[in-house]
Design a protein around this motif. Structure first.
Motif, PDB file in Angstrom:
ATOM      1  N   LYS A 133     -10.689   3.823  -1.796  1.00 33.67           N
ATOM      2  CA  LYS A 133     -10.498   2.600  -0.995  1.00 33.67           C
ATOM      3  C   LYS A 133      -9.912   1.482  -1.844  1.00 33.67           C
ATOM      4  O   LYS A 133      -9.057   0.721  -1.388  1.00 33.67           O
ATOM      5  CB  LYS A 133     -11.826   2.153  -0.373  1.00 33.67           C
ATOM      6  CG  LYS A 133     -12.394   3.132   0.609  1.00 33.67           C
ATOM      7  CD  LYS A 133     -11.454   3.329   1.768  1.00 33.67           C
ATOM      8  CE  LYS A 133     -12.028   4.349   2.726  1.00 33.67           C
ATOM      9  NZ  LYS A 133     -11.121   4.709   3.783  1.00 33.67           N
ATOM     10  N   ILE A 134     -10.363   1.365  -3.083  1.00 30.03           N
ATOM     11  CA  ILE A 134      -9.830   0.338  -3.979  1.00 30.03           C
ATOM     12  C   ILE A 134      -8.345   0.584  -4.241  1.00 30.03           C
ATOM     13  O   ILE A 134      -7.517  -0.338  -4.154  1.00 30.03           O
ATOM     14  CB  ILE A 134     -10.630   0.292  -5.294  1.00 30.03           C
ATOM     15  CG1 ILE A 134     -12.039  -0.246  -5.031  1.00 30.03           C
ATOM     16  CG2 ILE A 134      -9.920  -0.548  -6.352  1.00 30.03           C
ATOM     17  CD1 ILE A 134     -12.983  -0.124  -6.206  1.00 30.03           C
ATOM     18  N   LEU A 136      -6.282   2.241  -2.374  1.00 33.79           N
ATOM     19  CA  LEU A 136      -5.565   1.994  -1.126  1.00 33.79           C
ATOM     20  C   LEU A 136      -5.297   0.500  -0.962  1.00 33.79           C
ATOM     21  O   LEU A 136      -4.195   0.090  -0.568  1.00 33.79           O
ATOM     22  CB  LEU A 136      -6.361   2.530   0.065  1.00 33.79           C
ATOM     23  CG  LEU A 136      -5.746   2.293   1.442  1.00 33.79           C
ATOM     24  CD1 LEU A 136      -4.427   3.030   1.569  1.00 33.79           C
ATOM     25  CD2 LEU A 136      -6.715   2.711   2.531  1.00 33.79           C
ATOM     26  N   GLY A 137      -6.287  -0.322  -1.257  1.00 32.35           N
ATOM     27  CA  GLY A 137      -6.106  -1.774  -1.189  1.00 32.35           C
ATOM     28  C   GLY A 137      -5.010  -2.245  -2.130  1.00 32.35           C
ATOM     29  O   GLY A 137      -4.163  -3.066  -1.750  1.00 32.35           O
ATOM     30  N   PHE A 138      -5.017  -1.742  -3.373  1.00 30.58           N
ATOM     31  CA  PHE A 138      -3.963  -2.114  -4.324  1.00 30.58           C
ATOM     32  C   PHE A 138      -2.592  -1.644  -3.842  1.00 30.58           C
ATOM     33  O   PHE A 138      -1.592  -2.362  -3.987  1.00 30.58           O
ATOM     34  CB  PHE A 138      -4.247  -1.532  -5.716  1.00 30.58           C
ATOM     35  CG  PHE A 138      -5.210  -2.349  -6.518  1.00 30.58           C
ATOM     36  CD1 PHE A 138      -4.949  -3.677  -6.835  1.00 30.58           C
ATOM     37  CD2 PHE A 138      -6.379  -1.785  -6.974  1.00 30.58           C
ATOM     38  CE1 PHE A 138      -5.837  -4.426  -7.582  1.00 30.58           C
ATOM     39  CE2 PHE A 138      -7.281  -2.526  -7.721  1.00 30.58           C
ATOM     40  CZ  PHE A 138      -7.017  -3.857  -8.024  1.00 30.58           C
ATOM     41  N   ILE A 140      -1.537  -1.217  -0.758  1.00 35.44           N
ATOM     42  CA  ILE A 140      -1.079  -2.093   0.332  1.00 35.44           C
ATOM     43  C   ILE A 140      -0.643  -3.446  -0.229  1.00 35.44           C
ATOM     44  O   ILE A 140       0.397  -3.981   0.166  1.00 35.44           O
ATOM     45  CB  ILE A 140      -2.199  -2.253   1.386  1.00 35.44           C
ATOM     46  CG1 ILE A 140      -2.409  -0.923   2.113  1.00 35.44           C
ATOM     47  CG2 ILE A 140      -1.871  -3.371   2.374  1.00 35.44           C
ATOM     48  CD1 ILE A 140      -3.629  -0.885   3.019  1.00 35.44           C
ATOM     49  N   TYR A 141      -1.431  -3.987  -1.149  1.00 42.33           N
ATOM     50  CA  TYR A 141      -1.082  -5.283  -1.761  1.00 42.33           C
ATOM     51  C   TYR A 141       0.282  -5.225  -2.441  1.00 42.33           C
ATOM     52  O   TYR A 141       1.154  -6.077  -2.227  1.00 42.33           O
ATOM     53  CB  TYR A 141      -2.163  -5.693  -2.744  1.00 42.33           C
ATOM     54  CG  TYR A 141      -1.819  -6.893  -3.574  1.00 42.33           C
ATOM     55  CD1 TYR A 141      -1.425  -6.770  -4.901  1.00 42.33           C
ATOM     56  CD2 TYR A 141      -1.856  -8.167  -3.033  1.00 42.33           C
ATOM     57  CE1 TYR A 141      -1.084  -7.867  -5.655  1.00 42.33           C
ATOM     58  CE2 TYR A 141      -1.531  -9.283  -3.790  1.00 42.33           C
ATOM     59  CZ  TYR A 141      -1.145  -9.128  -5.093  1.00 42.33           C
ATOM     60  OH  TYR A 141      -0.808 -10.222  -5.837  1.00 42.33           O
ATOM     61  N   TYR A 143       2.687  -3.062  -2.013  1.00 35.54           N
ATOM     62  CA  TYR A 143       3.733  -2.798  -1.027  1.00 35.54           C
ATOM     63  C   TYR A 143       4.188  -4.103  -0.386  1.00 35.54           C
ATOM     64  O   TYR A 143       5.391  -4.378  -0.252  1.00 35.54           O
ATOM     65  CB  TYR A 143       3.235  -1.816   0.043  1.00 35.54           C
ATOM     66  CG  TYR A 143       4.171  -1.672   1.200  1.00 35.54           C
ATOM     67  CD1 TYR A 143       3.915  -2.288   2.415  1.00 35.54           C
ATOM     68  CD2 TYR A 143       5.341  -0.931   1.085  1.00 35.54           C
ATOM     69  CE1 TYR A 143       4.791  -2.176   3.484  1.00 35.54           C
ATOM     70  CE2 TYR A 143       6.224  -0.809   2.136  1.00 35.54           C
ATOM     71  CZ  TYR A 143       5.942  -1.436   3.338  1.00 35.54           C
ATOM     72  OH  TYR A 143       6.808  -1.325   4.385  1.00 35.54           O
TER      73      TYR A 143
END
Length: 165
Positions: A133-134, A136-138, A140-141, A143
């Protein structure tokens, strides 16, 4: 005698925690005094009743599973003690082991569709999930940052083209 019986020596003996000297003393007192013998018998009966009342019944089918495991162990032991059987092939070579019979394989069927894991693996999987999840967050950020930087780059290119004219 009442003091000896109330001292706890009988309880220590019944629980199996008595030393050799205590066991010898109890055996002497048991042989010499019938009330010690009676108290010891009554204590053993009481302990047995307590154990029976605190016992938990195993789930149904447990005895059948144990019996199947024992039978499998016996059959496995018999198979391991048998000599290896060899067959002669059509082309004249010896020494190839026989193909296993179809009944030698055990069909495995689970009672549940859920996997059971050791507790340590649960923590590992939980950590992997959280790290996923971490990351994935990075992703998206970065991107979104990349997309914004590309838009700014396009704007700068158009400004440079306008200034050159």
């Amino acid at each position: 005698m009442k003091d000896y019986i109330d001292s706890g020596a009988l309880e220590v003996f019944v629980m199996g925690c008595a030393t050799d000297e205590e066991v010898q003393e109890l055996m002497y007192m048991k042989a010499k005094y019938p009330e010690v013998n009676e108290a010891l018998k009554q204590l053993e009966i009481d302990m047995e009743k307590m154990a029976q009342n605190a016992a938990i019944m195993p789930p149904p089918g447990t005895w059948n599973k144990i019996e199947d495991e024992i039978n499998d162990l016996i059959l496995r032991e018999e198979r391991q003690n048998k000599p290896v059987q060899f067959r002669t092939s059509d082309n004249g070579y010896n020494g190839q082991p026989k193909a296993p019979a179809a009944d030698q394989y055990i069909e495995v069927e689970g009672a549940s569709s859920h996997m059971r894991l050791h507790k340590a693996w649960r923590y590992v999987f939980a950590a992997i999930f959280v790290l996923g999840k971490i990351f994935l967050g990075f992703a998206i950020y970065f991107y979104l940052e990349n997309r914004q930087a590309q838009e700014q780059l396009k704007e700068l290119k158009t400004e440079v083209k306008e200034l050159r004219r």
